[in-house]
Design a protein around this motif. Sequence first.
Motif, PDB file in Angstrom:
ATOM      1  N   ILE A   3       0.864  -1.180   0.000  1.00  0.00           N
ATOM      2  CA  ILE A   3       0.000   0.000   0.000  1.00  0.00           C
ATOM      3  C   ILE A   3       0.899   1.227   0.000  1.00  0.00           C
ATOM      4  O   ILE A   3       1.810   1.342   0.818  1.00  0.00           O
ATOM      5  CB  ILE A   3      -0.936   0.016   1.234  1.00  0.00           C
ATOM      6  CG1 ILE A   3      -1.840  -1.212   1.207  1.00  0.00           C
ATOM      7  CG2 ILE A   3      -1.744   1.304   1.281  1.00  0.00           C
ATOM      8  CD1 ILE A   3      -2.703  -1.373   2.433  1.00  0.00           C
ATOM      9  N   LEU A   4       0.628   2.147  -0.917  1.00  0.00           N
ATOM     10  CA  LEU A   4       1.402   3.380  -1.006  1.00  0.00           C
ATOM     11  C   LEU A   4       0.716   4.465  -0.186  1.00  0.00           C
ATOM     12  O   LEU A   4      -0.482   4.710  -0.337  1.00  0.00           O
ATOM     13  CB  LEU A   4       1.547   3.814  -2.465  1.00  0.00           C
ATOM     14  CG  LEU A   4       2.235   2.812  -3.376  1.00  0.00           C
ATOM     15  CD1 LEU A   4       2.220   3.294  -4.820  1.00  0.00           C
ATOM     16  CD2 LEU A   4       3.659   2.544  -2.927  1.00  0.00           C
ATOM     17  N   ASP A  17      -3.792   7.434  -3.068  1.00  0.00           N
ATOM     18  CA  ASP A  17      -4.873   7.698  -4.015  1.00  0.00           C
ATOM     19  C   ASP A  17      -6.064   6.795  -3.676  1.00  0.00           C
ATOM     20  O   ASP A  17      -6.036   6.053  -2.687  1.00  0.00           O
ATOM     21  CB  ASP A  17      -4.407   7.484  -5.457  1.00  0.00           C
ATOM     22  CG  ASP A  17      -3.789   6.113  -5.697  1.00  0.00           C
ATOM     23  OD1 ASP A  17      -4.151   5.145  -5.003  1.00  0.00           O
ATOM     24  OD2 ASP A  17      -2.943   5.996  -6.604  1.00  0.00           O
ATOM     25  N   ASP A  18      -7.095   6.851  -4.496  1.00  0.00           N
ATOM     26  CA  ASP A  18      -8.306   6.060  -4.245  1.00  0.00           C
ATOM     27  C   ASP A  18      -8.026   4.560  -4.285  1.00  0.00           C
ATOM     28  O   ASP A  18      -8.613   3.791  -3.510  1.00  0.00           O
ATOM     29  CB  ASP A  18      -9.400   6.412  -5.259  1.00  0.00           C
ATOM     30  CG  ASP A  18      -9.971   7.806  -5.040  1.00  0.00           C
ATOM     31  OD1 ASP A  18      -9.821   8.337  -3.906  1.00  0.00           O
ATOM     32  OD2 ASP A  18     -10.560   8.363  -5.983  1.00  0.00           O
ATOM     33  N   GLU A  19      -7.166   4.131  -5.173  1.00  0.00           N
ATOM     34  CA  GLU A  19      -6.833   2.702  -5.267  1.00  0.00           C
ATOM     35  C   GLU A  19      -6.195   2.212  -3.966  1.00  0.00           C
ATOM     36  O   GLU A  19      -6.524   1.131  -3.460  1.00  0.00           O
ATOM     37  CB  GLU A  19      -5.881   2.468  -6.442  1.00  0.00           C
ATOM     38  CG  GLU A  19      -5.473   1.025  -6.622  1.00  0.00           C
ATOM     39  CD  GLU A  19      -4.475   0.839  -7.761  1.00  0.00           C
ATOM     40  OE1 GLU A  19      -3.833  -0.224  -7.778  1.00  0.00           O
ATOM     41  OE2 GLU A  19      -4.323   1.740  -8.609  1.00  0.00           O
ATOM     42  N   ARG A  25      -9.411  -0.206   3.036  1.00  0.00           N
ATOM     43  CA  ARG A  25     -10.780  -0.507   3.454  1.00  0.00           C
ATOM     44  C   ARG A  25     -10.999  -2.001   3.693  1.00  0.00           C
ATOM     45  O   ARG A  25     -11.917  -2.391   4.401  1.00  0.00           O
ATOM     46  CB  ARG A  25     -11.777   0.007   2.414  1.00  0.00           C
ATOM     47  CG  ARG A  25     -12.026   1.488   2.506  1.00  0.00           C
ATOM     48  CD  ARG A  25     -13.182   1.920   1.584  1.00  0.00           C
ATOM     49  NE  ARG A  25     -13.057   3.327   1.293  1.00  0.00           N
ATOM     50  CZ  ARG A  25     -12.457   3.846   0.229  1.00  0.00           C
ATOM     51  NH1 ARG A  25     -11.956   3.074  -0.706  1.00  0.00           N
ATOM     52  NH2 ARG A  25     -12.365   5.151   0.076  1.00  0.00           N
ATOM     53  N   LYS A  26     -10.171  -2.844   3.121  1.00  0.00           N
ATOM     54  CA  LYS A  26     -10.303  -4.291   3.274  1.00  0.00           C
ATOM     55  C   LYS A  26      -9.949  -4.768   4.681  1.00  0.00           C
ATOM     56  O   LYS A  26     -10.320  -5.864   5.074  1.00  0.00           O
ATOM     57  CB  LYS A  26      -9.443  -5.023   2.242  1.00  0.00           C
ATOM     58  CG  LYS A  26      -9.910  -4.810   0.822  1.00  0.00           C
ATOM     59  CD  LYS A  26      -9.015  -5.517  -0.170  1.00  0.00           C
ATOM     60  CE  LYS A  26      -9.477  -5.245  -1.594  1.00  0.00           C
ATOM     61  NZ  LYS A  26      -8.611  -5.862  -2.589  1.00  0.00           N
ATOM     62  N   PHE A  27      -9.241  -3.942   5.437  1.00  0.00           N
ATOM     63  CA  PHE A  27      -8.860  -4.305   6.797  1.00  0.00           C
ATOM     64  C   PHE A  27     -10.012  -4.001   7.753  1.00  0.00           C
ATOM     65  O   PHE A  27     -10.691  -2.982   7.617  1.00  0.00           O
ATOM     66  CB  PHE A  27      -7.600  -3.554   7.248  1.00  0.00           C
ATOM     67  CG  PHE A  27      -6.382  -3.902   6.452  1.00  0.00           C
ATOM     68  CD1 PHE A  27      -5.780  -5.143   6.569  1.00  0.00           C
ATOM     69  CD2 PHE A  27      -5.825  -2.988   5.571  1.00  0.00           C
ATOM     70  CE1 PHE A  27      -4.651  -5.469   5.829  1.00  0.00           C
ATOM     71  CE2 PHE A  27      -4.696  -3.298   4.837  1.00  0.00           C
ATOM     72  CZ  PHE A  27      -4.114  -4.541   4.963  1.00  0.00           C
ATOM     73  N   LYS A  28     -10.194  -4.870   8.738  1.00  0.00           N
ATOM     74  CA  LYS A  28     -11.267  -4.681   9.726  1.00  0.00           C
ATOM     75  C   LYS A  28     -10.855  -3.602  10.719  1.00  0.00           C
ATOM     76  O   LYS A  28      -9.705  -3.557  11.163  1.00  0.00           O
ATOM     77  CB  LYS A  28     -11.534  -5.984  10.470  1.00  0.00           C
ATOM     78  CG  LYS A  28     -12.111  -7.061   9.584  1.00  0.00           C
ATOM     79  CD  LYS A  28     -12.347  -8.331  10.365  1.00  0.00           C
ATOM     80  CE  LYS A  28     -12.899  -9.377   9.405  1.00  0.00           C
ATOM     81  NZ  LYS A  28     -13.061 -10.672  10.045  1.00  0.00           N
ATOM     82  N   PRO A  29     -11.796  -2.731  11.093  1.00  0.00           N
ATOM     83  CA  PRO A  29     -11.495  -1.710  12.105  1.00  0.00           C
ATOM     84  C   PRO A  29     -11.053  -2.369  13.413  1.00  0.00           C
ATOM     85  O   PRO A  29     -11.624  -3.366  13.844  1.00  0.00           O
ATOM     86  CB  PRO A  29     -12.816  -0.971  12.281  1.00  0.00           C
ATOM     87  CG  PRO A  29     -13.563  -1.231  11.002  1.00  0.00           C
ATOM     88  CD  PRO A  29     -13.138  -2.603  10.566  1.00  0.00           C
ATOM     89  N   GLY A  30     -10.027  -1.834  14.019  1.00  0.00           N
ATOM     90  CA  GLY A  30      -9.532  -2.347  15.285  1.00  0.00           C
ATOM     91  C   GLY A  30      -8.570  -3.514  15.130  1.00  0.00           C
ATOM     92  O   GLY A  30      -7.973  -3.955  16.109  1.00  0.00           O
TER      93      GLY A  30
END
Length: 157
Positions: A3-4, A17-19, A25-30
């Motif tokens: 991830i950049l 950037d959006d990508e 977003r794929k990671f679960k919060p916490g």
Amino acid sequence: MEILLTKAPGGALIPLDDEQAEKIRKFKPGGVIRANIAQARNAAFHRRWFKLVNWAYDIWSETAEMPTHRGQPIQPNFEKFRKDVTILTGYRHMVVGVNLEIRWEADSISFASMDNETFESLYSKTIDVIIGKVLSDPKLTADEVREHIDYLMTFDG
């Protein structure tokens, strides 16, 4: 997954950037995320090194006396030239082949393999190699060498 991120003025790391944001977003919060952070190399500087080596290759391939093998001329090859320049800068390692022949191989100059400081050293040493191995060809006149040195110095800095 790579991830950049970019550093925000407040010090937080945010998606580039959006990508990149979508990947996060794929990671679960916490959840706990393991990261190995490294500053990416300057891509423009990387391209500039290739432009420098291409320029030197053009001079070398026009002036160097190419050998023949069994009466057939041997053609110059950019990839071999690029690797030889890298080896001559000292960024190399020894390998052995199945026939037990030992030889130098060029180190990788990929973004993952070489940090900024190391790449800057490679760049500087590349200029030295070009002066010592390409621009020292006796086929070049003194005026041609001066002209090439003047152009070469536009790459330094």
